[in-house]
Scaffold this motif. Structure first.
Motif, PDB file in Angstrom:
ATOM      1  N   MET A 106      -7.935   0.437   5.581  1.00 55.06           N
ATOM      2  CA  MET A 106      -7.343   1.644   5.006  1.00 55.06           C
ATOM      3  C   MET A 106      -5.943   1.825   5.576  1.00 55.06           C
ATOM      4  N   LEU A 107      -5.073   2.340   4.760  1.00 52.43           N
ATOM      5  CA  LEU A 107      -3.699   2.601   5.181  1.00 52.43           C
ATOM      6  C   LEU A 107      -3.371   4.060   4.893  1.00 52.43           C
ATOM      7  N   PRO A 108      -3.020   4.832   5.902  1.00 54.18           N
ATOM      8  CA  PRO A 108      -2.607   6.205   5.631  1.00 54.18           C
ATOM      9  C   PRO A 108      -1.192   6.219   5.051  1.00 54.18           C
ATOM     10  N   SER A 109      -0.949   7.134   4.146  1.00 51.83           N
ATOM     11  CA  SER A 109       0.395   7.276   3.598  1.00 51.83           C
ATOM     12  C   SER A 109       0.659   8.747   3.296  1.00 51.83           C
ATOM     13  N   LEU A 110       1.892   9.144   3.472  1.00 51.96           N
ATOM     14  CA  LEU A 110       2.292  10.510   3.159  1.00 51.96           C
ATOM     15  C   LEU A 110       2.615  10.601   1.678  1.00 51.96           C
ATOM     16  N   LYS A 111       2.046  11.591   1.037  1.00 54.72           N
ATOM     17  CA  LYS A 111       2.266  11.813  -0.392  1.00 54.72           C
ATOM     18  C   LYS A 111       2.777  13.229  -0.573  1.00 54.72           C
ATOM     19  N   PHE A 112       3.341  13.482  -1.741  1.00 56.90           N
ATOM     20  CA  PHE A 112       3.791  14.835  -2.060  1.00 56.90           C
ATOM     21  C   PHE A 112       3.306  15.205  -3.444  1.00 56.90           C
ATOM     22  N   SER A 113       2.810  16.413  -3.554  1.00 51.77           N
ATOM     23  CA  SER A 113       2.402  16.973  -4.835  1.00 51.77           C
ATOM     24  C   SER A 113       2.982  18.381  -4.924  1.00 51.77           C
ATOM     25  N   PRO A 114       3.567  18.742  -6.045  1.00 49.95           N
ATOM     26  CA  PRO A 114       4.123  20.093  -6.158  1.00 49.95           C
ATOM     27  C   PRO A 114       3.074  21.192  -5.950  1.00 49.95           C
ATOM     28  N   GLU A 115       1.818  20.896  -6.302  1.00 52.01           N
ATOM     29  CA  GLU A 115       0.760  21.894  -6.176  1.00 52.01           C
ATOM     30  C   GLU A 115       0.335  22.131  -4.725  1.00 52.01           C
ATOM     31  N   VAL A 116       0.289  21.069  -3.904  1.00 54.87           N
ATOM     32  CA  VAL A 116      -0.215  21.203  -2.527  1.00 54.87           C
ATOM     33  C   VAL A 116       0.816  20.867  -1.461  1.00 54.87           C
ATOM     34  N   GLY A 117       1.938  20.329  -1.839  1.00 56.32           N
ATOM     35  CA  GLY A 117       2.952  19.948  -0.866  1.00 56.32           C
ATOM     36  C   GLY A 117       2.696  18.552  -0.318  1.00 56.32           C
ATOM     37  N   THR A 118       3.067  18.337   0.939  1.00 54.58           N
ATOM     38  CA  THR A 118       2.899  17.035   1.582  1.00 54.58           C
ATOM     39  C   THR A 118       1.481  16.919   2.130  1.00 54.58           C
ATOM     40  N   TYR A 119       0.880  15.749   1.936  1.00 47.53           N
ATOM     41  CA  TYR A 119      -0.469  15.512   2.440  1.00 47.53           C
ATOM     42  C   TYR A 119      -0.632  14.043   2.801  1.00 47.53           C
ATOM     43  N   VAL A 120      -1.649  13.744   3.600  1.00 46.97           N
ATOM     44  CA  VAL A 120      -1.966  12.369   3.978  1.00 46.97           C
ATOM     45  C   VAL A 120      -3.066  11.873   3.050  1.00 46.97           C
ATOM     46  N   SER A 121      -2.822  10.731   2.452  1.00 48.30           N
ATOM     47  CA  SER A 121      -3.820  10.088   1.595  1.00 48.30           C
ATOM     48  C   SER A 121      -4.057   8.681   2.134  1.00 48.30           C
ATOM     49  N   TYR A 122      -5.202   8.128   1.784  1.00 51.56           N
ATOM     50  CA  TYR A 122      -5.545   6.800   2.278  1.00 51.56           C
ATOM     51  C   TYR A 122      -5.628   5.806   1.131  1.00 51.56           C
ATOM     52  N   ASP A 123      -5.000   4.650   1.342  1.00 52.48           N
ATOM     53  CA  ASP A 123      -5.054   3.532   0.412  1.00 52.48           C
ATOM     54  C   ASP A 123      -6.036   2.507   0.973  1.00 52.48           C
ATOM     55  N   ILE A 124      -6.623   1.709   0.088  1.00 49.33           N
ATOM     56  CA  ILE A 124      -7.499   0.622   0.515  1.00 49.33           C
ATOM     57  C   ILE A 124      -6.805  -0.684   0.161  1.00 49.33           C
ATOM     58  N   ILE A 125      -6.722  -1.574   1.129  1.00 45.91           N
ATOM     59  CA  ILE A 125      -6.051  -2.856   0.934  1.00 45.91           C
ATOM     60  C   ILE A 125      -7.049  -3.995   1.155  1.00 45.91           C
ATOM     61  N   ALA A 126      -6.985  -4.983   0.273  1.00 42.36           N
ATOM     62  CA  ALA A 126      -7.770  -6.218   0.432  1.00 42.36           C
ATOM     63  C   ALA A 126      -6.805  -7.288   0.913  1.00 42.36           C
ATOM     64  N   TYR A 127      -7.105  -7.866   2.064  1.00 39.28           N
ATOM     65  CA  TYR A 127      -6.228  -8.860   2.682  1.00 39.28           C
ATOM     66  C   TYR A 127      -6.985 -10.159   2.891  1.00 39.28           C
ATOM     67  N   ASP A 128      -6.375 -11.265   2.483  1.00 41.31           N
ATOM     68  CA  ASP A 128      -6.969 -12.596   2.636  1.00 41.31           C
ATOM     69  C   ASP A 128      -6.403 -13.235   3.901  1.00 41.31           C
ATOM     70  N   PHE A 129      -7.237 -13.320   4.940  1.00 43.40           N
ATOM     71  CA  PHE A 129      -6.785 -13.887   6.209  1.00 43.40           C
ATOM     72  C   PHE A 129      -6.582 -15.389   6.136  1.00 43.40           C
ATOM     73  N   PHE A 130      -7.276 -16.061   5.233  1.00 48.15           N
ATOM     74  CA  PHE A 130      -7.133 -17.512   5.121  1.00 48.15           C
ATOM     75  C   PHE A 130      -5.759 -17.881   4.565  1.00 48.15           C
ATOM     76  N   HIS A 131      -5.370 -17.205   3.483  1.00 53.72           N
ATOM     77  CA  HIS A 131      -4.067 -17.482   2.851  1.00 53.72           C
ATOM     78  C   HIS A 131      -2.967 -16.551   3.353  1.00 53.72           C
ATOM     79  N   ARG A 132      -3.351 -15.584   4.175  1.00 53.20           N
ATOM     80  CA  ARG A 132      -2.411 -14.636   4.777  1.00 53.20           C
ATOM     81  C   ARG A 132      -1.585 -13.886   3.732  1.00 53.20           C
ATOM     82  N   ASN A 133      -2.300 -13.257   2.797  1.00 53.10           N
ATOM     83  CA  ASN A 133      -1.594 -12.449   1.820  1.00 53.10           C
ATOM     84  C   ASN A 133      -2.446 -11.276   1.372  1.00 53.10           C
ATOM     85  N   THR A 134      -1.782 -10.288   0.821  1.00 56.16           N
ATOM     86  CA  THR A 134      -2.453  -9.116   0.282  1.00 56.16           C
ATOM     87  C   THR A 134      -2.959  -9.446  -1.106  1.00 56.16           C
TER      88      THR A 134
END
Length: 87
Positions: A19-47
């Motif tokens: 998971m990767l935290p990221s700061l987002k902005f929405s006019p309705e709620v303002g700034t908030y922290v949201s989480y992204d999910i990333i799939a990473y291949d360690f064998f080929h070393r790429n996202t």
């Protein structure tokens, strides 16, 4: 020498979900922290894939990553699996 089933299982272990935290902005709620999910291949070393703005719940994001890693979700099913969990 290892058989093909064992090698196939070992290759699947190279995909890890994080998971990767990221700061987002929405006019309705303002700034908030949201989480992204990333799939990473360690064998080929790429996202392989990133699904953004999944949840604001850190524990849910951690739980999702834990399950995807435990059961070795194929990256092609990432978006569908996330939709199933959060819907």
């Amino acid at each position: 020498m290892q058989d093909s089933a064992e090698l196939s299982r070992m290759m699947n272990d190279f995909t890890r979900y994080s998971m990767l935290p990221s700061l987002k902005f929405s006019p309705e709620v303002g700034t908030y922290v949201s989480y992204d999910i990333i799939a990473y291949d360690f064998f080929h070393r790429n996202t392989l894939d990133v699904v953004s703005d999944i949840t604001t719940d850190r524990d849910l994001a951690l739980s999702i990553c834990y399950r995807f890693n435990k059961y070795q979700l194929s990256p092609i099913h990432l978006e569908d699996a996330i939709l199933d969990i959060i819907s």
